[in-house]
Design a protein around this motif. Structure first.
Motif, PDB file in Angstrom:
ATOM      1  N   GLY A  31      -2.165   2.010  -4.521  1.00 41.49           N
ATOM      2  CA  GLY A  31      -1.810   3.279  -4.592  1.00 41.49           C
ATOM      3  C   GLY A  31      -2.672   4.348  -4.113  1.00 41.49           C
ATOM      4  N   PHE A  32      -2.204   5.529  -3.843  1.00 45.29           N
ATOM      5  CA  PHE A  32      -3.089   6.819  -3.492  1.00 45.29           C
ATOM      6  C   PHE A  32      -2.935   7.840  -4.749  1.00 45.29           C
ATOM      7  N   SER A  33      -3.587   8.661  -4.639  1.00 42.70           N
ATOM      8  CA  SER A  33      -3.683  10.008  -5.566  1.00 42.70           C
ATOM      9  C   SER A  33      -4.062  11.138  -4.827  1.00 42.70           C
ATOM     10  N   MET A  34      -3.357  12.032  -5.296  1.00 44.33           N
ATOM     11  CA  MET A  34      -3.480  13.383  -4.420  1.00 44.33           C
ATOM     12  C   MET A  34      -3.803  14.274  -5.604  1.00 44.33           C
ATOM     13  N   GLU A  35      -4.975  14.944  -5.866  1.00 45.09           N
ATOM     14  CA  GLU A  35      -5.139  15.646  -7.008  1.00 45.09           C
ATOM     15  C   GLU A  35      -5.862  16.834  -6.919  1.00 45.09           C
ATOM     16  N   ALA A  80      -6.505   6.939 -14.755  1.00 45.93           N
ATOM     17  CA  ALA A  80      -5.296   7.116 -15.443  1.00 45.93           C
ATOM     18  C   ALA A  80      -4.075   6.454 -14.734  1.00 45.93           C
ATOM     19  N   LYS A  81      -3.796   6.936 -13.694  1.00 48.24           N
ATOM     20  CA  LYS A  81      -2.739   6.243 -12.505  1.00 48.24           C
ATOM     21  C   LYS A  81      -2.930   4.738 -12.308  1.00 48.24           C
ATOM     22  N   LEU A  82      -4.175   4.386 -12.174  1.00 50.84           N
ATOM     23  CA  LEU A  82      -4.421   3.110 -11.956  1.00 50.84           C
ATOM     24  C   LEU A  82      -3.971   2.126 -12.841  1.00 50.84           C
ATOM     25  N   ILE A 140       1.132  -1.265   0.151  1.00 53.48           N
ATOM     26  CA  ILE A 140       0.156  -0.113  -0.058  1.00 53.48           C
ATOM     27  C   ILE A 140       0.831   1.282  -0.124  1.00 53.48           C
ATOM     28  N   MET A 141       0.817   2.151  -1.026  1.00 55.37           N
ATOM     29  CA  MET A 141       1.552   3.074  -1.133  1.00 55.37           C
ATOM     30  C   MET A 141       1.095   4.477  -1.002  1.00 55.37           C
ATOM     31  N   SER A 142       0.982   5.120   0.321  1.00 54.86           N
ATOM     32  CA  SER A 142       0.261   6.295   0.437  1.00 54.86           C
ATOM     33  C   SER A 142       1.410   7.418   0.877  1.00 54.86           C
ATOM     34  N   ALA A 143       2.846   7.034   0.724  1.00 60.44           N
ATOM     35  CA  ALA A 143       3.661   8.085   0.804  1.00 60.44           C
ATOM     36  C   ALA A 143       3.279   9.225  -0.194  1.00 60.44           C
ATOM     37  N   ALA A 144       3.709  10.426   0.138  1.00 66.16           N
ATOM     38  CA  ALA A 144       3.793  11.569  -1.018  1.00 66.16           C
ATOM     39  C   ALA A 144       5.307  11.388  -1.253  1.00 66.16           C
ATOM     40  N   VAL A 145       5.901  10.749  -2.011  1.00 66.16           N
ATOM     41  CA  VAL A 145       7.094  10.784  -2.750  1.00 66.16           C
ATOM     42  C   VAL A 145       7.480  11.872  -3.776  1.00 66.16           C
ATOM     43  N   ALA A 146       8.542  12.342  -3.440  1.00 68.01           N
ATOM     44  CA  ALA A 146       9.066  13.515  -4.323  1.00 68.01           C
ATOM     45  C   ALA A 146       9.091  13.271  -5.739  1.00 68.01           C
ATOM     46  N   ASP A 147       8.647  13.857  -6.418  1.00 66.67           N
ATOM     47  CA  ASP A 147       8.635  13.438  -7.914  1.00 66.67           C
ATOM     48  C   ASP A 147       9.959  14.042  -8.599  1.00 66.67           C
ATOM     49  N   TYR A 148      10.822  14.930  -7.809  1.00 66.34           N
ATOM     50  CA  TYR A 148      12.105  15.583  -8.442  1.00 66.34           C
ATOM     51  C   TYR A 148      12.948  15.795  -7.160  1.00 66.34           C
ATOM     52  N   ARG A 204      14.089  14.057 -12.329  1.00 59.79           N
ATOM     53  CA  ARG A 204      13.141  13.037 -11.905  1.00 59.79           C
ATOM     54  C   ARG A 204      13.675  11.950 -10.806  1.00 59.79           C
ATOM     55  N   THR A 205      12.722  11.824  -9.916  1.00 60.37           N
ATOM     56  CA  THR A 205      13.101  10.430  -9.053  1.00 60.37           C
ATOM     57  C   THR A 205      12.462   9.133  -9.812  1.00 60.37           C
ATOM     58  N   ASP A 206      12.731   8.138  -9.119  1.00 60.61           N
ATOM     59  CA  ASP A 206      12.098   6.836  -9.728  1.00 60.61           C
ATOM     60  C   ASP A 206      10.549   6.773  -9.227  1.00 60.61           C
ATOM     61  N   ASP A 207       9.791   6.257 -10.158  1.00 60.45           N
ATOM     62  CA  ASP A 207       8.528   6.199  -9.397  1.00 60.45           C
ATOM     63  C   ASP A 207       8.419   4.580  -8.928  1.00 60.45           C
ATOM     64  N   ILE A 208       8.078   4.523  -7.588  1.00 62.06           N
ATOM     65  CA  ILE A 208       8.124   3.379  -6.856  1.00 62.06           C
ATOM     66  C   ILE A 208       6.871   2.538  -7.080  1.00 62.06           C
ATOM     67  N   LEU A 209       6.009   3.427  -7.171  1.00 58.07           N
ATOM     68  CA  LEU A 209       4.563   2.504  -7.219  1.00 58.07           C
ATOM     69  C   LEU A 209       4.634   1.983  -8.889  1.00 58.07           C
ATOM     70  N   SER A 210       5.093   2.473 -10.042  1.00 53.25           N
ATOM     71  CA  SER A 210       5.222   2.100 -10.991  1.00 53.25           C
ATOM     72  C   SER A 210       6.053   0.722 -11.346  1.00 53.25           C
ATOM     73  N   LYS A 234      -1.899   3.207 -15.678  1.00 52.71           N
ATOM     74  CA  LYS A 234      -0.460   3.308 -16.001  1.00 52.71           C
ATOM     75  C   LYS A 234       0.348   2.572 -15.091  1.00 52.71           C
ATOM     76  N   LYS A 235       0.075   2.645 -13.693  1.00 46.78           N
ATOM     77  CA  LYS A 235       0.972   2.007 -12.926  1.00 46.78           C
ATOM     78  C   LYS A 235       0.686   0.734 -12.240  1.00 46.78           C
ATOM     79  N   ASN A 236      -0.364   0.279 -13.064  1.00 44.30           N
ATOM     80  CA  ASN A 236      -0.667  -1.355 -12.892  1.00 44.30           C
ATOM     81  C   ASN A 236      -1.020  -1.779 -11.525  1.00 44.30           C
TER      82      ASN A 236
HETATM   83  N1  CTP Z   1       4.613   7.424  -6.085  1.00 47.50           N
HETATM   84  C1  CTP Z   1       5.592   6.540  -6.013  1.00 47.50           C
HETATM   85  N2  CTP Z   1       6.769   7.223  -6.248  1.00 47.50           N
HETATM   86  C2  CTP Z   1       7.040   8.305  -6.800  1.00 47.50           C
HETATM   87  C3  CTP Z   1       5.805   9.281  -6.913  1.00 47.50           C
HETATM   88  C4  CTP Z   1       4.552   8.760  -6.386  1.00 47.50           C
HETATM   89  O1  CTP Z   1       5.677   5.504  -5.731  1.00 47.50           O
HETATM   90  N3  CTP Z   1       8.053   8.777  -7.097  1.00 47.50           N
HETATM   91  C5  CTP Z   1       3.312   7.010  -5.683  1.00 47.50           C
HETATM   92  C6  CTP Z   1       2.520   7.288  -4.424  1.00 47.50           C
HETATM   93  O2  CTP Z   1       3.088   6.912  -3.159  1.00 47.50           O
HETATM   94  C7  CTP Z   1       1.237   7.223  -4.846  1.00 47.50           C
HETATM   95  C8  CTP Z   1       1.008   7.285  -6.015  1.00 47.50           C
HETATM   96  O3  CTP Z   1       2.459   7.031  -6.426  1.00 47.50           O
HETATM   97  O4  CTP Z   1       0.754   6.283  -4.272  1.00 47.50           O
HETATM   98  C9  CTP Z   1       0.693   8.608  -6.646  1.00 47.50           C
HETATM   99  O5  CTP Z   1       1.203   9.656  -6.229  1.00 47.50           O
HETATM  100  P1  CTP Z   1       0.818  11.244  -6.850  1.00 47.50           P
HETATM  101  O6  CTP Z   1       1.762  12.035  -6.371  1.00 47.50           O
HETATM  102  O7  CTP Z   1      -0.811  11.318  -6.770  1.00 47.50           O
HETATM  103  O8  CTP Z   1       1.017  11.005  -8.431  1.00 47.50           O
HETATM  104  P2  CTP Z   1       2.086  11.047  -9.497  1.00 47.50           P
HETATM  105  O9  CTP Z   1       2.151   9.779  -9.968  1.00 47.50           O
HETATM  106  O10 CTP Z   1       3.332  11.523  -8.777  1.00 47.50           O
HETATM  107  O11 CTP Z   1       1.612  11.931 -10.527  1.00 47.50           O
HETATM  108  P3  CTP Z   1       1.413  13.554 -10.755  1.00 47.50           P
HETATM  109  O12 CTP Z   1       2.195  14.162  -9.674  1.00 47.50           O
HETATM  110  O13 CTP Z   1       1.538  13.934 -11.812  1.00 47.50           O
HETATM  111  O14 CTP Z   1      -0.237  13.743 -10.131  1.00 47.50           O
END
Ligand code: CTP
Length: 395
Positions: A322-326, A336-338, A271-279, A302-308, A340-342
């Motif tokens: 996964g979680f999404s914050m919009e 779309a995230k569901l 379960i990935m609820s963390a707010a991971v930095a994208d950059y 860019r950081t690696d997308d863990i969920l993907s 894309k990230k399988n």
């Molecule tokens: N996540 C992750 N690794 C990252 C960024 C996000 O695993 N580098 C995971 C979060 O833990 C969450 C999900 O992806 O479960 C969606 O995070 P969110 O920030 O809403 O979406 P992003 O995929 O980062 O897309 P965007 O920022 O464009 O909305």
């Protein structure tokens, strides 16, 4: 939460006996009917009147010595109760229970009790490590007793080591775990990421976000109470997980990525609820960046997308949430995230409304599955955690 539940607290002769007053008080506040049974030795450390005042019930000390004005037999109390905790449990009482000796109200009632029994030993380190006591504990485990291992620390006898009564919160968590919840996640392993990541710019500054970790920790705590074996990979947060939950602390998105990759294969649910930095900053400055009169530009990569990554590499049977914050197009973007990230499910939340999202104790969540969208009610994160787990178990 404990309304309608009857709990027996068996208190034996140990300096830690006074701590059970706090436990009795907290359980009573949660609605439980509390009956305290003390051994004669416990009377040396605390008086029955204290427990009687807290629980509103007569504190029972001995089967024969006291003339009770109320009807209580060890059999009727044993039948009525839902849970029996012996804490602190002395070496003496453990020896008696393990040998089937029933010579006072505590041991007699426990002997007649058929539901969940929990023993919390508390004693001097050498007594605890004595092989006779260890054999007795093994024997009790074999007969279905649950044992909480004592904590380490400074003991009343002046020694330092194992033998302390664990914190009252841990005793209470265990009681809640056994009687307030169904164990639908028994034998399931859950990995949860929670909280924010911090991306260092220099030794003084970092980039982060507003995540408090409250939602992830609420899910972790409820999953633990529902019987799961839980690990949290956690960013820097101020929330508390129940004792018994394994916590791996991380700082950056890279740390979180590494810990998830090294661990996720061992879990049934991720379960990935963390707010991971994208950059993250392209270059880390090992010295503090001094200010100048000019503006400062920080280049980010860019950081690696863990969920993907996990979505692409799931084992058979593993479920990914996964979680999404919009801030806009919540359902569309989350769907779309569901895909894309399988993931098997996305918990979508928005930060547009008051009392929702980051830091808040309440939230509004929509669950997005491949063929279903479920709108959960606006509620506390604690209650939502249970509703989310109700859907996760169905996946
Ligand atoms: N996540 C992750 N690794 C990252 C960024 C996000 O695993 N580098 C995971 C979060 O833990 C969450 C999900 O992806 O479960 C969606 O995070 P969110 O920030 O809403 O979406 P992003 O995929 O980062 O897309 P965007 O920022 O464009 O909305």
């Amino acid at each position: 939460m404990l309304k309608g539940k009857t709990i027996i607290l068996g208190v034996t002769g140990s300096i830690a006996a006074y701590k059970i007053v706090d436990l009795a008080s907290s359980l009573k506040k949660k609605g439980a009917d509390i009956h305290v049974i003390m051994t004669k030795n416990a009377l040396n450390f605390i008086t029955p009147i204290t427990f009687e005042t807290i629980t509103g019930n007569k504190c029972i000390v001995d089967t024969f010595d006291r003339n009770f004005e109320f009807e209580v037999g060890h059999i009727s109390l044993a039948k009525k109760a839902d849970f029996f905790l012996v804490a602190p449990a002395s070496a003496n009482v453990i020896g008696k229970i393990a040998s089937g000796i029933c010579d006072d109200m505590l041991t007699t009632t426990l002997f007649a009790f058929t539901k969940t029994k929990l023993i919390a030993p508390a004693m001097n380190t050498n007594m605890y490590l004595n092989p006779i006591l260890q054999d007795n504990l093994e024997k009790l485990k074999k007969y279905g007793y649950k044992i909480i291992e004592p904590a380490c620390g400074n003991l009343a006898c002046g020694d330092t080591g194992i033998g302390k009564l664990p914190p009252v919160e841990l005793l209470e968590d265990n009681i809640l775990k056994y009687i307030a919840y169904n164990h639908d996640f028994e034998n399931k392993k859950i990995l949860i990421t929670a909280g924010p990541t911090k991306e260092a710019i220099d030794p003084v500054r970092y980039i982060t976000n507003h995540s408090s970790g409250k939602m992830g920790y609420a899910i972790a705590n409820k999953a633990f109470l529902r019987g799961a074996n839980v690990t949290i990979i956690s960013g820097d947060v101020n929330v508390k997980a129940y004792d018994g939950i394994n916590i791996i602390n991380v700082i950056s998105a890279k740390d979180m990525y590494n810990e998830v990759i090294n661990n996720y294969k061992n879990y049934d649910y991720i379960i990935m609820s963390a707010a991971v930095a994208d950059y993250t900053p392209l270059n880390y400055s090992s010295n503090k960046i001094k200010k100048s009169d000019d503006d400062l530009k920080i280049e980010l990569k860019r950081t690696d997308d863990i969920l993907s990554y996990v979505g692409k590499n799931l084992n058979d049977g593993q479920k990914l949430i996964g979680f999404s914050m919009e801030t806009e197009n919540l359902i569309e973007n989350s769907k779309a995230k569901l895909i894309k990230k399988n993931a098997n499910m996305i918990c979508a939340n928005s930060i547009n409304n008051k009392n929702e999202g980051f830091k808040s104790d309440t939230n509004k969540i929509t669950l997005i599955k491949k063929d279903d969208v479920i709108s959960l009610p606006f509620d506390t994160k604690e209650n939502l955690a249970n509703l989310i787990l109700d859907e996760i178990i169905k996946l």
